[in-house]
Enzyme design. Sequence first.
Site, mmCIF file in Angstrom:
data_model
loop_
_atom_site.group_PDB
_atom_site.id
_atom_site.type_symbol
_atom_site.label_atom_id
_atom_site.label_comp_id
_atom_site.label_asym_id
_atom_site.label_seq_id
_atom_site.Cartn_x
_atom_site.Cartn_y
_atom_site.Cartn_z
ATOM 1 N NE ARG A 1 -0.482 -0.193 4.999
ATOM 2 C CZ ARG A 1 -1.051 -0.152 6.112
ATOM 3 N NH1 ARG A 1 -2.300 -0.058 6.106
ATOM 4 N NH2 ARG A 1 -0.510 0.024 7.074
ATOM 5 C CG ASN B 1 -5.126 3.817 5.400
ATOM 6 O OD1 ASN B 1 -5.526 4.055 6.396
ATOM 7 N ND2 ASN B 1 -3.847 3.240 5.256
ATOM 8 C CD GLU B 2 -2.039 3.907 8.809
ATOM 9 O OE1 GLU B 2 -1.239 3.181 8.421
ATOM 10 O OE2 GLU B 2 -2.694 3.555 9.987
ATOM 11 C CD GLU C 1 -6.554 2.147 10.766
ATOM 12 O OE1 GLU C 1 -5.708 1.540 11.362
ATOM 13 O OE2 GLU C 1 -6.767 2.596 9.643
ATOM 14 C CD1 TRP D 1 0.437 -4.379 12.096
ATOM 15 C CD2 TRP D 1 2.206 -3.307 13.450
ATOM 16 N NE1 TRP D 1 0.199 -3.385 12.900
ATOM 17 C CE2 TRP D 1 0.982 -2.717 13.736
ATOM 18 C CE3 TRP D 1 3.441 -2.813 13.731
ATOM 19 C CZ2 TRP D 1 1.140 -1.590 14.625
ATOM 20 C CZ3 TRP D 1 3.377 -1.782 14.708
ATOM 21 C CH2 TRP D 1 2.216 -1.461 15.093
ATOM 22 C CD GLU E 1 -3.558 -4.891 7.329
ATOM 23 O OE1 GLU E 1 -3.090 -3.848 8.345
ATOM 24 O OE2 GLU E 1 -4.593 -4.759 6.744
ATOM 25 C CG PHE F 1 -2.142 -14.121 11.448
ATOM 26 C CD1 PHE F 1 -2.653 -15.378 11.947
ATOM 27 C CD2 PHE F 1 -1.184 -14.633 10.542
ATOM 28 C CE1 PHE F 1 -2.630 -16.706 11.510
ATOM 29 C CE2 PHE F 1 -1.221 -15.636 10.007
ATOM 30 C CZ PHE F 1 -1.850 -17.024 10.238
ATOM 31 C CG HIS F 2 -4.797 -6.170 12.910
ATOM 32 N ND1 HIS F 2 -5.996 -6.079 13.384
ATOM 33 C CD2 HIS F 2 -3.891 -5.298 12.961
ATOM 34 C CE1 HIS F 2 -5.626 -4.462 14.071
ATOM 35 N NE2 HIS F 2 -4.382 -4.329 13.689
#
Length: 659
Positions: free
Chosen positions: A111, A149-150, A308, A316, A356, A358-359
């Site tokens: 991203r 985003n970010e 968020e 991560w 992601e 496992f987030h």
Amino acid sequence: MYPERPAGIAFGGDYYPEQWPREVLEEDAALMREAGVNLVSLGMFSWALMEPAEGRYAFGWLDEIVDRLHANGVAVALATPTAAPPAWFVRAHPDVLPVTRDGQRIGLGGRQSACSSAPAFREATARLVRALGEHYRGHPAVVMWHVHNEYGAPLGECYCEHSVAAWREWLRTTYREVPALNEAWGATFWGQTYTDWAEIDAPRFNHTAVNPAQRLDYARFSDGEHRAHYALQRDILRDLAPGIPVTTNFAGTVNCKSTDLWRWARELDVIANDHYLKAERPDNHIDLAMSADLARSVAGGAPWMLMEHSAGAVNWQPRNLAKRPGEMRRNSLAHVARGSDSVLFFQFRASRFGAEKFHSGMVPHAGTGSEQWREVVRLGADLRELAAVRGSRVRAEVALVWDWESYWALELDWRPSVDLEFRERMDAFYEALWREHVTVDFVHPSADISGYAVVVAPSSYLLTEAAAKNLHRYVESGGTLLVSYFSGIVDEHDTIHPGAHPGALRELLGLSIEEFHPLREHETVELDGGAPARVWSERIRPAGAVAVRRFATGPDAGHPAFTRHELGAGTAWYLATAPSGGLRELLGQVLDHAGVSRPRGLPDTLEVVRRGDHVFLINHGDDPVTVEGVTGTSVFDGVRHDGPVTVAPGTVMVVATTP
């Protein structure tokens, strides 16, 4: 400008319906109702679905989702998906892929994978955002636009040909004439004098140090290019849907090194921040509080949005620890205590595939029979009880000076010690104040600071003459200022202020520094009284300042380590080292001198914050804590208190102090 809807505290998070079949989406609507979800961010990484081929827009799939959410009472922060350009676009325009400082062009698949300066990217962004805005303007579900985003994470600077072209234009605008640039950059050093703009490249990786003034300007330029890309989208959306707030989410205020949030704040309608715990840090709730206080400060004290955070583990970090029972609730309510009018998560439902997977999500892989889901439902009920908190403010008597440009400059090449780190000093002072139960704001050094009883500058290596004069006026007018070592050293071009250190602060602090004495790794010195210190020592020559503490050992034994200077109606303090465990004690002297009141006798595991008429008591420890003198009604159980209250281990009590 804050969205009028939803009423009360916004609750929900990022929602990725494109990852799920229809039957799951229908279940999601029912689960959102059960939990009390009233706001989701939608569409963030969906460019490939919104525009499957150049100029062919497909919003039908999204219409169905937006309409379903609206029918279930869930408002939408509709995102522009520009953080994830589609494969067809990159194939047509491979030059939009960013280039790292060492010359590597990144590949597709992550991203933030397009350069903010690339003309093709900006043109495609404008077309897509206009189509999206035209399609959804007036839709009753859309209460906010969420751009990109970010920004700046994970790649803050790009070194591609488009960036270099834009960089040269930025330099022309900034300096107008090449000789002015040469003067600002000290270009006579190492024979770097330029005669034409075309000779100037980006400060790429080199086998030795690169001109720090050039690198500092490139950080300013790069951050400005991201802001310009944001503003391009914002202006289109404002034109199409006036009155709907536009924002973007910061990648954690305290972690946004490449992003000058003081400048970004001028561009956003509402400040939105992400925060993720450092899972292995035992007291990571202090880092959370710091991030929240900085978000509120960037918002000018106004309510802000937690856009968020995580319901459980992230994916991560080196070791992704799950949150313990009650931790998610404490985290969420701590953000609200410090000014957030929302509690939003990444993400609503945990993903089954992708980077992601496992987030954690509000709905975990374990489903609705899990303890995590039960905590989510309980949190939604708690936030409904806290509706009256929305819009109220947090007041602070103490401010910490935070300047991103000083952050950038301090951590460039060849400083006196590798241990000179911006966050290390900021974290140390913030933690000491947190443990003293002092709520703080953060301020830019040139801001109006007249309303604070104490201002602390933990790491102001770069300080302009104007900012130094601002601090001087503050003290002369009756303020109390505490400055830590290696501050006031250089100006905005990373040029040493004339004369002895600390040039910009010499008169204010009433002293000069004859020599820096960085300490070896693991080396310590002692202050009188036996307090150990590390990292730094220096030879101070008082010129009006008086020694409060002296070095007892080390290269500056017998010389001042902690000083006080009376100036006008105020006092300026200076600390010339990094106490290993005594910083809180020294700060306490400064706070007491300025008359800053704070709770006494409470353990430093208890977080105490007042927001408007509500007092938040958050117990991060394993033992109950009794707090004296609490008058008001407990929000969650309706119990009236007038005297001591006991906060159980790991719990949160919120007391409304008005009848």
